[in-house]
Design a protein around this motif. Structure first.
Motif, PDB file in Angstrom:
ATOM      1  N   LEU A  33      88.182  28.391  99.708  1.00 34.78           N
ATOM      2  CA  LEU A  33      88.780  27.784  98.517  1.00 34.78           C
ATOM      3  C   LEU A  33      88.691  26.258  98.547  1.00 34.78           C
ATOM      4  N   PRO A  34      89.178  25.601  99.602  1.00 33.76           N
ATOM      5  CA  PRO A  34      89.035  24.131  99.613  1.00 33.76           C
ATOM      6  C   PRO A  34      87.581  23.681  99.665  1.00 33.76           C
ATOM      7  N   LEU A  35      86.726  24.461 100.319  1.00 36.01           N
ATOM      8  CA  LEU A  35      85.308  24.086 100.391  1.00 36.01           C
ATOM      9  C   LEU A  35      84.663  24.146  99.007  1.00 36.01           C
ATOM     10  N   GLY A  36      84.977  25.197  98.251  1.00 35.90           N
ATOM     11  CA  GLY A  36      84.438  25.314  96.898  1.00 35.90           C
ATOM     12  C   GLY A  36      84.946  24.225  95.984  1.00 35.90           C
ATOM     13  N   VAL A  37      86.241  23.908  96.089  1.00 30.08           N
ATOM     14  CA  VAL A  37      86.807  22.826  95.282  1.00 30.08           C
ATOM     15  C   VAL A  37      86.150  21.495  95.657  1.00 30.08           C
ATOM     16  N   LEU A  38      85.928  21.284  96.953  1.00 29.59           N
ATOM     17  CA  LEU A  38      85.292  20.046  97.406  1.00 29.59           C
ATOM     18  C   LEU A  38      83.883  19.904  96.848  1.00 29.59           C
ATOM     19  N   LEU A  39      83.146  21.004  96.761  1.00 27.33           N
ATOM     20  CA  LEU A  39      81.800  20.954  96.204  1.00 27.33           C
ATOM     21  C   LEU A  39      81.823  20.494  94.748  1.00 27.33           C
ATOM     22  N   VAL A  40      82.846  20.896  94.014  1.00 23.58           N
ATOM     23  CA  VAL A  40      82.966  20.477  92.613  1.00 23.58           C
ATOM     24  C   VAL A  40      83.404  19.020  92.518  1.00 23.58           C
ATOM     25  N   LEU A  41      84.394  18.639  93.309  1.00 20.30           N
ATOM     26  CA  LEU A  41      84.944  17.284  93.216  1.00 20.30           C
ATOM     27  C   LEU A  41      83.944  16.217  93.636  1.00 20.30           C
ATOM     28  N   THR A  42      83.083  16.526  94.610  1.00 27.00           N
ATOM     29  CA  THR A  42      82.143  15.526  95.120  1.00 27.00           C
ATOM     30  C   THR A  42      80.811  15.527  94.385  1.00 27.00           C
ATOM     31  N   ASP A  43      80.641  16.434  93.429  1.00 23.76           N
ATOM     32  CA  ASP A  43      79.387  16.501  92.688  1.00 23.76           C
ATOM     33  C   ASP A  43      79.294  15.338  91.697  1.00 23.76           C
ATOM     34  N   ARG A  44      78.135  15.179  91.103  1.00 20.01           N
ATOM     35  CA  ARG A  44      77.926  14.102  90.135  1.00 20.01           C
ATOM     36  C   ARG A  44      78.924  14.219  88.976  1.00 20.01           C
ATOM     37  N   GLY A  45      79.651  13.159  88.717  1.00 16.18           N
ATOM     38  CA  GLY A  45      80.656  13.182  87.670  1.00 16.18           C
ATOM     39  C   GLY A  45      81.984  13.760  88.106  1.00 16.18           C
ATOM     40  N   GLY A  46      82.108  14.167  89.362  1.00 18.14           N
ATOM     41  CA  GLY A  46      83.352  14.736  89.864  1.00 18.14           C
ATOM     42  C   GLY A  46      84.398  13.670  90.131  1.00 18.14           C
ATOM     43  N   LEU A  47      85.607  14.125  90.359  1.00 17.08           N
ATOM     44  CA  LEU A  47      86.713  13.196  90.573  1.00 17.08           C
ATOM     45  C   LEU A  47      86.563  12.422  91.880  1.00 17.08           C
ATOM     46  N   LEU A  48      85.863  13.013  92.847  1.00 16.54           N
ATOM     47  CA  LEU A  48      85.632  12.340  94.133  1.00 16.54           C
ATOM     48  C   LEU A  48      84.130  12.218  94.381  1.00 16.54           C
ATOM     49  N   GLN A  49      83.392  11.813  93.374  1.00 18.21           N
ATOM     50  CA  GLN A  49      81.936  11.819  93.447  1.00 18.21           C
ATOM     51  C   GLN A  49      81.413  11.170  94.727  1.00 18.21           C
ATOM     52  N   ASN A  50      80.654  11.961  95.464  1.00 17.98           N
ATOM     53  CA  ASN A  50      80.008  11.497  96.688  1.00 17.98           C
ATOM     54  C   ASN A  50      78.790  12.382  96.889  1.00 17.98           C
ATOM     55  N   LEU A  51      77.667  11.946  96.378  1.00 18.49           N
ATOM     56  CA  LEU A  51      76.485  12.801  96.347  1.00 18.49           C
ATOM     57  C   LEU A  51      75.971  13.145  97.736  1.00 18.49           C
ATOM     58  N   VAL A  52      76.090  12.218  98.677  1.00 18.13           N
ATOM     59  CA  VAL A  52      75.627  12.495 100.039  1.00 18.13           C
ATOM     60  C   VAL A  52      76.453  13.617 100.662  1.00 18.13           C
ATOM     61  N   ALA A  53      77.776  13.482 100.571  1.00 12.75           N
ATOM     62  CA  ALA A  53      78.655  14.522 101.119  1.00 12.75           C
ATOM     63  C   ALA A  53      78.438  15.843 100.409  1.00 12.75           C
ATOM     64  N   ASN A  54      78.212  15.794  99.096  1.00 13.00           N
ATOM     65  CA  ASN A  54      77.994  17.016  98.325  1.00 13.00           C
ATOM     66  C   ASN A  54      76.710  17.718  98.752  1.00 13.00           C
ATOM     67  N   LYS A  55      75.636  16.952  98.913  1.00 12.77           N
ATOM     68  CA  LYS A  55      74.358  17.546  99.295  1.00 12.77           C
ATOM     69  C   LYS A  55      74.416  18.132 100.708  1.00 12.77           C
ATOM     70  N   VAL A  56      75.042  17.398 101.629  1.00 13.26           N
ATOM     71  CA  VAL A  56      75.139  17.885 103.007  1.00 13.26           C
ATOM     72  C   VAL A  56      75.973  19.156 103.058  1.00 13.26           C
ATOM     73  N   THR A  57      77.122  19.139 102.401  1.00 11.69           N
ATOM     74  CA  THR A  57      77.987  20.323 102.378  1.00 11.69           C
ATOM     75  C   THR A  57      77.293  21.499 101.707  1.00 11.69           C
ATOM     76  N   GLY A  58      76.611  21.215 100.600  1.00 14.36           N
ATOM     77  CA  GLY A  58      75.900  22.276  99.895  1.00 14.36           C
ATOM     78  C   GLY A  58      74.803  22.905 100.734  1.00 14.36           C
ATOM     79  N   GLN A  59      74.077  22.081 101.491  1.00 10.67           N
ATOM     80  CA  GLN A  59      73.009  22.615 102.338  1.00 10.67           C
ATOM     81  C   GLN A  59      73.577  23.477 103.468  1.00 10.67           C
ATOM     82  N   ILE A  60      74.686  23.038 104.049  1.00 11.98           N
ATOM     83  CA  ILE A  60      75.322  23.837 105.099  1.00 11.98           C
ATOM     84  C   ILE A  60      75.752  25.191 104.551  1.00 11.98           C
ATOM     85  N   VAL A  61      76.348  25.177 103.370  1.00  5.66           N
ATOM     86  CA  VAL A  61      76.772  26.427 102.732  1.00  5.66           C
ATOM     87  C   VAL A  61      75.571  27.321 102.440  1.00  5.66           C
ATOM     88  N   ASN A  62      74.490  26.738 101.952  1.00  5.36           N
ATOM     89  CA  ASN A  62      73.303  27.525 101.625  1.00  5.36           C
ATOM     90  C   ASN A  62      72.687  28.159 102.865  1.00  5.36           C
TER      91      ASN A  62
END
Length: 241
Positions: A33-62
């Motif tokens: 749950l927190p991991l999924g929310v983090l993926l949304v918040l750190t994505d482009r236009g998210g409340l905590l936008q951080n594309l590097v963290a989003n891409k790294v987290t997304g790749q680990i999940v994938n």
């Protein structure tokens, strides 16, 4: 094999399966749950936008999602032994089950959170709501029916994984099907095990669908306005203070 001989085996196997799936689901929800929310918040236009963290987290999940479960069990044997002291049994099976389910559930959570109306988020922000307030008061409550459906899907998947875990001595219905139905040619017991699994999955799916529909109807009747009204006094207090 008579029914009086099969009944104790099936009862214990059902309990072992529910035990493994129950704990694995709880851990998967707590981590996913927190991991999924983090993926949304750190994505482009998210409340905590951080594309590097989003891409790294997304790749680990994938990568974690793409790994076949039987390989994941083998790869995690050393970690499982460190956590539980053994690699055999239902407690040991919970470790790879939970780790395999966390990224799976996280992606489902991400999809559910993205379906929330962005206008609600903007409304809460305009009232002075913080990111945590948006998550707690809008994103999770509004996505709750979808999150219930996602949890149901995860439980059903974990039941299948737990049956696969039976091939390496994890116990449960999969273990019964392998040891008795396949290795000892007890075909009747194997088909009974398949029927029990089908019934368990059907009951869980029905309960999950009913809960999701109930929450959706309740949300449709009340709408988002009550939640937003509850936020106004706190936001106003924060502005005046």
């Amino acid at each position: 094999m008579t029914w009086s001989e099969m009944q104790p085996l099936l009862s214990q196997a059902c309990w072992d399966t529910l035990y493994m799936v129950g704990w694995s689901t709880a851990i998967a929800v707590a981590g996913g749950l927190p991991l999924g929310v983090l993926l949304v918040l750190t994505d482009r236009g998210g409340l905590l936008q951080n594309l590097v963290a989003n891409k790294v987290t997304g790749q680990i999940v994938n990568v974690a999602r793409s790994m076949p479960f039987i390989i994941l069990m083998v790869a995690l044997m050393s970690f499982t032994r460190w956590v539980t002291g053994t690699t055999i049994g239902r407690e040991a099976a919970i470790v790879p089950l939970a780790i395999g389910a966390i990224p799976f559930f996280a992606r489902l959570v991400e999809t559910a959170i993205r379906e929330v109306d962005g206008g609600l988020v903007e409304a809460v922000q305009s009232m002075g709501g913080t990111t945590w307030t948006v998550v707690r008061k809008v994103l999770v409550p509004e996505a709750l029916p979808s999150l219930i459906s996602s949890t149901t899907t995860t439980v059903v998947a974990l039941i299948g994984y737990s049956a696969m875990a039976g091939t390496v001595g994890a116990g449960g219905l999969g273990d019964i099907a392998i040891r008795y139905g396949y290795q000892r040619f007890e075909t009747q017991l194997m088909w009974i095990t398949v029927a029990v699994l089908a019934v368990v999955i059907s009951v869980i799916q029905f309960a999950g669908d009913w809960a999701a529909r109930s929450l959706h109807r309740r949300g449709g009747r009340s709408g988002p306005a009550p939640r937003l009204r509850l936020l106004k006094p706190a936001a106003a207090t924060g502005k005046t203070g």
